[in-house]
Design an enzyme around this catalytic site. Structure first.
Site, PDB file in Angstrom:
ATOM      1  N   ASP A  92       0.847  -1.183   0.000  1.00 16.76           N
ATOM      2  CA  ASP A  92       0.000   0.000   0.000  1.00 16.76           C
ATOM      3  C   ASP A  92       0.887   1.238   0.000  1.00 16.76           C
ATOM      4  O   ASP A  92       2.097   1.159   0.164  1.00 16.76           O
ATOM      5  CB  ASP A  92      -0.973  -0.020   1.172  1.00 16.76           C
ATOM      6  CG  ASP A  92      -0.290   0.026   2.529  1.00 16.76           C
ATOM      7  OD1 ASP A  92       0.913   0.337   2.589  1.00 16.76           O
ATOM      8  OD2 ASP A  92      -0.962  -0.244   3.533  1.00 16.76           O
ATOM      9  N   GLY A  94       0.851   3.965   1.969  1.00 18.84           N
ATOM     10  CA  GLY A  94       1.066   4.685   3.223  1.00 18.84           C
ATOM     11  C   GLY A  94      -0.012   5.699   3.525  1.00 18.84           C
ATOM     12  O   GLY A  94      -0.060   6.249   4.619  1.00 18.84           O
ATOM     13  N   GLY A  95      -0.886   5.962   2.568  1.00 20.01           N
ATOM     14  CA  GLY A  95      -1.908   6.989   2.752  1.00 20.01           C
ATOM     15  C   GLY A  95      -2.858   6.714   3.895  1.00 20.01           C
ATOM     16  O   GLY A  95      -3.227   7.614   4.656  1.00 20.01           O
ATOM     17  N   PHE A  96      -3.286   5.451   4.033  1.00 23.24           N
ATOM     18  CA  PHE A  96      -4.249   5.125   5.089  1.00 23.24           C
ATOM     19  C   PHE A  96      -3.630   5.331   6.465  1.00 23.24           C
ATOM     20  O   PHE A  96      -4.254   5.898   7.360  1.00 23.24           O
ATOM     21  CB  PHE A  96      -4.733   3.679   4.941  1.00 23.24           C
ATOM     22  CG  PHE A  96      -5.663   3.256   6.043  1.00 23.24           C
ATOM     23  CD1 PHE A  96      -6.997   3.616   6.031  1.00 23.24           C
ATOM     24  CD2 PHE A  96      -5.197   2.501   7.112  1.00 23.24           C
ATOM     25  CE1 PHE A  96      -7.858   3.238   7.053  1.00 23.24           C
ATOM     26  CE2 PHE A  96      -6.047   2.115   8.138  1.00 23.24           C
ATOM     27  CZ  PHE A  96      -7.382   2.486   8.096  1.00 23.24           C
ATOM     28  N   ASP A 266      -8.013  -7.292   1.181  1.00 26.98           N
ATOM     29  CA  ASP A 266      -7.049  -7.573   2.241  1.00 26.98           C
ATOM     30  C   ASP A 266      -7.647  -7.099   3.559  1.00 26.98           C
ATOM     31  O   ASP A 266      -8.513  -6.217   3.578  1.00 26.98           O
ATOM     32  CB  ASP A 266      -5.735  -6.824   2.006  1.00 26.98           C
ATOM     33  CG  ASP A 266      -5.864  -5.345   2.360  1.00 26.98           C
ATOM     34  OD1 ASP A 266      -5.493  -4.962   3.488  1.00 26.98           O
ATOM     35  OD2 ASP A 266      -6.361  -4.561   1.522  1.00 26.98           O
ATOM     36  N   CYS A 304     -12.649 -28.429   8.498  1.00 25.98           N
ATOM     37  CA  CYS A 304     -11.431 -27.701   8.178  1.00 25.98           C
ATOM     38  C   CYS A 304     -10.216 -28.622   8.294  1.00 25.98           C
ATOM     39  O   CYS A 304     -10.140 -29.441   9.213  1.00 25.98           O
ATOM     40  CB  CYS A 304     -11.270 -26.499   9.119  1.00 25.98           C
ATOM     41  SG  CYS A 304      -9.756 -25.547   8.869  1.00 25.98           S
ATOM     42  N   CYS A 306      -6.997 -27.531   8.653  1.00 29.14           N
ATOM     43  CA  CYS A 306      -5.831 -26.832   9.188  1.00 29.14           C
ATOM     44  C   CYS A 306      -5.269 -27.575  10.397  1.00 29.14           C
ATOM     45  O   CYS A 306      -5.948 -28.416  10.997  1.00 29.14           O
ATOM     46  CB  CYS A 306      -6.195 -25.396   9.570  1.00 29.14           C
ATOM     47  SG  CYS A 306      -7.003 -25.247  11.188  1.00 29.14           S
ATOM     48  N   CYS A 309      -7.471 -27.663  13.614  1.00 32.20           N
ATOM     49  CA  CYS A 309      -8.666 -28.501  13.568  1.00 32.20           C
ATOM     50  C   CYS A 309      -8.329 -29.982  13.436  1.00 32.20           C
ATOM     51  O   CYS A 309      -9.089 -30.837  13.896  1.00 32.20           O
ATOM     52  CB  CYS A 309      -9.569 -28.062  12.415  1.00 32.20           C
ATOM     53  SG  CYS A 309     -10.253 -26.401  12.629  1.00 32.20           S
TER      54      CYS A 309
END
Length: 375
Positions: A92, A94-96, A266, A304, A306, A309
């Protein structure tokens, strides 16, 4: 060097599925990008992030310029080598983050001067400096520097902010230059005002970008207002380029955005929530800190695959979370990222099959059902 391309494979209503091709690999869309703010997805090894199905990560210009510094990262071979991730990275602008420093910043036509939240040192970000930092980092997808308009903002303030961002978009384009294999995305602004969104989109299209983001949302306006903007804003942007909704979001936000034509998203939510004991499942969010899980031998989500789980009980995850053990936040972060990538995979398959509506209905019904009955 191969270039940056976007190819739509199928549409279902306004929803699209496709492939973004970069020199560092393909990105299947709709895509969710895990956030690696400071050159790491917190609590995860890069290979673990990739194993969840993530094709691309997000890095943060503001944080990386302050620590360890873009010039240092460049000397060490660029952000990909620095963090051990060899696939695409979007950074990004940097504005946010600068917007969130309202009390520590000064905004002018040239850019933004601000004090570092780390040591108070004076810093400056402009379109040119943001492009330079992102070039030093070596990111595959670069975001134009903009002012993220806060919410709420009256119509006049929003228009002034949007037009400044459009002037900065042209300067970003000029400073980015010709970089084969790297892409520059413009960012649409205009708050919740359709005429301003249209003006912004027209300005961005005239400049010309490799992709386009819908900015200025997920800043406190609420889901209804956000989806209201998404009912029309993506359609103002070129159909043959990727569309990126910045900073979104909850699973239901993601599904709603895809239904309205968004290709990339995101958010820190899956990783941040994992570190606080919240897990996302097919039956909605589950808080592992709750006492109801203390004696529960069942898996968190039996659908799931993962590690959390497959190998551990709710009781154990509850224990780790309440005891503040690092393994707990690692397992729940991994679970949440896996859930998000599984959701994206399901969405892509449903669009391909022309079955997004029934998929979305069944998914939302599962969330509404709530967690399994307590023992």
């Amino acid at each position: 060097m191969a270039g940056f391309t976007y190819r739509r494979l199928a549409c279902d209503g306004r929803a699209r599925t496709g492939v973004i091709t970069t020199p560092r690999g393909e990105i299947r869309t709709p895509a969710f990008m895990p956030v690696g703010t400071a050159a790491t997805v917190k609590a995860m090894h890069p290979e673990q992030v990739r194993a969840t199905g993530a094709d691309i990560l997000l890095g943060n210009t503001y944080h990386l310029m302050l620590r360890p510094g873009a010039e240092r990262i460049a000397r060490l071979g660029g952000l990909h080598r620095f963090m051990g991730w060899d696939r695409p990275i979007l950074t990004d602008s940097g504005g946010f983050q600068v917007m969130s420093l309202a009390g520590l910043r000064k905004l002018t036509e040239e850019g933004v001067t601000f004090k570092s939240h780390i040591d108070g040192a004076r810093q400056m970000l402009s379109p040119e400096r943001s492009m330079e930092i992102q070039r030093l980092l070596g990111s595959d997808i670069v975001m134009a520097f903009d002012e993220c308009t806060p919410f709420p903002a009256d119509e006049g303030v929003a228009a002034q902010s949007m037009r400044l961002s459009m002037r900065w978009a042209q300067r970003s384009r000029d400073a980015f230059g010709d970089r084969p294999g790297h892409a520059l995305f413009g960012i649409q602004q205009g708050s919740v005002f359709p005429d301003q969104r249209a003006e912004s989109a027209e300005a961005l299209r005239a400049i010309g970008f490799d992709g386009y983001a819908v900015g200025g949302l997920a800043v406190g306006e609420g889901q209804a207002a956000m989806l209201g903007v998404l009912d029309y804003a993506p359609g103002m942007l070129p159909e043959d380029k990727p569309r990126y909704l910045m900073g979104v979001g909850k699973p239901d936000d993601i599904l709603g955005a895809v239904e309205r034509g968004i290709d990339m998203m995101d958010c820190v939510l899956p990783t941040r929530s994992g570190r606080t004991g919240q897990a996302f499942t097919r039956r909605g969010a589950v808080n592992l800190r709750n006492a109801r899980h203390a004696d529960d031998p069942r898996p968190l989500d039996d659908g799931c695959g993962c590690p959390a789980c497959r190998g551990y009980s709710r009781a154990y995850l509850h224990h780790l979370t309440r005891a503040g053990e690092i393994l707990g936040l690692m397992l729940l972060t991994a679970h949440n990222l896996q859930y998000y990538q599984d959701l994206m995979g399901g969405i892509r398959a449903a669009i391909t099959d022309g079955a997004l509506a029934p998929f979305a209905a069944a998914t939302r019904e599962g969330w509404a059902t709530g967690d399994i009955e307590r023992l």
